[in-house]
Design a protein around this motif. Structure first.
Motif, short mmCIF file in Angstrom:
data_model
loop_
_atom_site.label_atom_id
_atom_site.label_comp_id
_atom_site.label_asym_id
_atom_site.label_seq_id
_atom_site.Cartn_x
_atom_site.Cartn_y
_atom_site.Cartn_z
N PRO A 132 51.41 43.73 35.32
CA PRO A 132 50.21 42.83 35.51
C PRO A 132 49.89 43.05 37.02
O PRO A 132 50.70 43.29 37.99
CB PRO A 132 50.79 41.62 35.04
CG PRO A 132 52.34 41.46 35.33
CD PRO A 132 52.77 43.06 35.19
N THR A 184 47.09 40.86 40.21
CA THR A 184 45.89 39.90 40.39
C THR A 184 45.19 40.42 41.59
O THR A 184 45.70 41.03 42.39
CB THR A 184 46.52 38.53 40.34
OG1 THR A 184 45.31 37.45 40.80
CG2 THR A 184 47.38 38.46 41.57
N ARG A 212 33.53 44.87 32.27
CA ARG A 212 34.78 45.36 32.57
C ARG A 212 35.48 45.79 33.91
O ARG A 212 34.50 46.18 34.58
CB ARG A 212 35.20 46.41 31.45
CG ARG A 212 35.17 45.99 30.03
CD ARG A 212 36.30 44.98 29.61
NE ARG A 212 36.13 44.53 28.24
CZ ARG A 212 35.62 43.45 27.63
NH1 ARG A 212 35.05 42.46 28.58
NH2 ARG A 212 35.59 43.41 26.46
N HIS A 213 36.37 45.47 34.33
CA HIS A 213 37.06 45.92 35.68
C HIS A 213 37.74 47.04 35.50
O HIS A 213 38.53 47.46 34.75
CB HIS A 213 38.05 44.83 35.92
CG HIS A 213 38.63 44.92 37.32
ND1 HIS A 213 39.74 44.10 37.77
CD2 HIS A 213 38.61 45.95 38.26
CE1 HIS A 213 40.12 44.44 38.80
NE2 HIS A 213 39.57 45.70 39.29
N GLY A 232 40.93 45.52 33.64
CA GLY A 232 40.75 44.06 33.40
C GLY A 232 39.47 43.71 32.60
O GLY A 232 38.34 44.32 32.69
N THR A 233 39.44 42.64 32.18
CA THR A 233 38.37 41.87 31.36
C THR A 233 37.76 40.67 32.27
O THR A 233 36.64 40.35 32.06
CB THR A 233 38.56 41.46 30.19
OG1 THR A 233 39.49 40.44 30.34
CG2 THR A 233 39.18 42.52 29.32
N GLU A 234 38.24 40.39 33.39
CA GLU A 234 37.71 39.18 34.19
C GLU A 234 36.77 39.64 35.27
O GLU A 234 37.32 40.05 36.42
CB GLU A 234 38.87 38.39 34.66
CG GLU A 234 38.36 37.38 35.51
CD GLU A 234 39.64 36.25 35.90
OE1 GLU A 234 39.25 35.34 36.54
OE2 GLU A 234 40.94 36.43 35.59
N GLY A 294 44.67 41.67 35.88
CA GLY A 294 44.50 42.65 34.91
C GLY A 294 45.88 43.14 34.93
O GLY A 294 47.01 42.70 35.19
N TRP A 295 45.81 44.59 34.42
CA TRP A 295 47.02 45.30 34.05
C TRP A 295 46.68 46.78 34.81
O TRP A 295 45.82 47.28 34.90
CB TRP A 295 47.29 45.56 32.75
CG TRP A 295 47.63 44.10 32.18
CD1 TRP A 295 46.57 43.40 31.40
CD2 TRP A 295 48.96 43.68 31.60
NE1 TRP A 295 47.50 42.10 30.93
CE2 TRP A 295 48.84 42.63 31.24
CE3 TRP A 295 50.21 44.26 31.90
CZ2 TRP A 295 49.86 41.73 30.93
CZ3 TRP A 295 51.30 43.15 31.72
CH2 TRP A 295 51.30 42.11 31.12
#
Length: 252
Positions: free
Chosen positions: A40, A42, A112-113, A81-83, A54-55
């Motif tokens: 993960p 951030t 999406r990121h 990621g999705t944020e 995200g990952w």
């Protein structure tokens, strides 16, 4: 998922410390190391204004000289990621927040990121115990980092304003020089079987906008430089391809 990751890391580390004195093949020959990791992350710095957590998946190929703990290689890291905090499609939304497709009904458009780092790397392992290739591992990579917003489009209908030729005007593509640092534990086992790494990483990218025009603002994007930071935890497995037939026997 995080609990499962931490539990797996604990098992790996316990197994590594317990295997230090086992008999096995000599692991000090020259080798090519192929690794693959997952963990993960951030976002921080300017990147946190656009994206959240995200990952990431990373992989690399490294050359390890004989009787040495210095590594030279190449790394690639892909993050997702999705944020997404910037709603670049706000100008297309109705008062109710919908985006209307070509069938005159709300379209399901998800933001999406996506990010990518690529570049050469150098590392060193400070041995702990009799296994000279197991211990605290430091690695530095210098390369290129870019990130963008990806659009997951509706599977049924099309949004005319989001045709393929117009998407670059929305995706906020950004990139530039970056430095990646990793610190953790790495082991090349004496019996050549359990080879892995785990630790923390930080990447700082000195980036700027790469598009010529930004549709949401109706103007060229800002030319101001950015400092995009990624903080993460990573664990991975290593496949060592040794060159040499030397063998030593180690006892507990």
């Amino acid at each position: 998922m995080l609990k499962t990751l931490y539990f797996s890391l604990a098992i790996l580390l316990t197994s590594a410390l317990g295997a230090q004195g086992l008999a096995g093949a000599r692991n000090l020959d020259a080798a090519i190391l192929i690794d693959l990791g997952y963990g993960p992350f951030t976002s921080a710095g300017d990147l946190s204004d656009r994206f959240g957590a995200g990952w990431s998946i990373d992989g690399g190929v490294t050359w390890l000289p004989k009787d040495s703990n210095i590594e030279f290689g190449f790394r690639v890291q892909y993050g997702f990621g999705t944020e997404v905090k910037e709603d670049v499609l706000s100008g297309l939304r109705t008062r109710e927040g919908f985006i209307i497709g070509n069938q005159r009904s709300p379209a399901d458009i998800q933001l999406r990121h996506r990010q990518l780092f690529i570049g050469p790397a150098a590392g060193y392992t400070f041995a702990l115990g009799e296994n000279k290739r197991a211990g605290i591992h430091l690695k530095t990579s210098l390369g290129y980092f870019f990130h963008r917003i990806r659009f997951q489009e509706d599977a049924v209908q099309v949004v005319p304003q989001l045709r393929d030729n117009l998407l670059p005007g929305y995706d906020q593509l950004t990139g530039g020089f970056a430095v990646h640092q990793f610190i953790g534990y790495q082991q090349l086992a004496l019996d050549r079987r359990l080879n892995f790494y785990l630790g923390a990483e930080v990447m700082a990218g000195f980036t700027k906008a790469l598009r010529n025009f930004d549709i949401p603002t109706g103007a060229p994007p800002s030319s101001e430089g950015r400092t995009d930071i990624v903080l993460g935890v990573k664990a991975g497995f290593i496949i060592p391809l040794y060159f040499g037939e030397g063998r030593e026997i180690f006892y507990k």
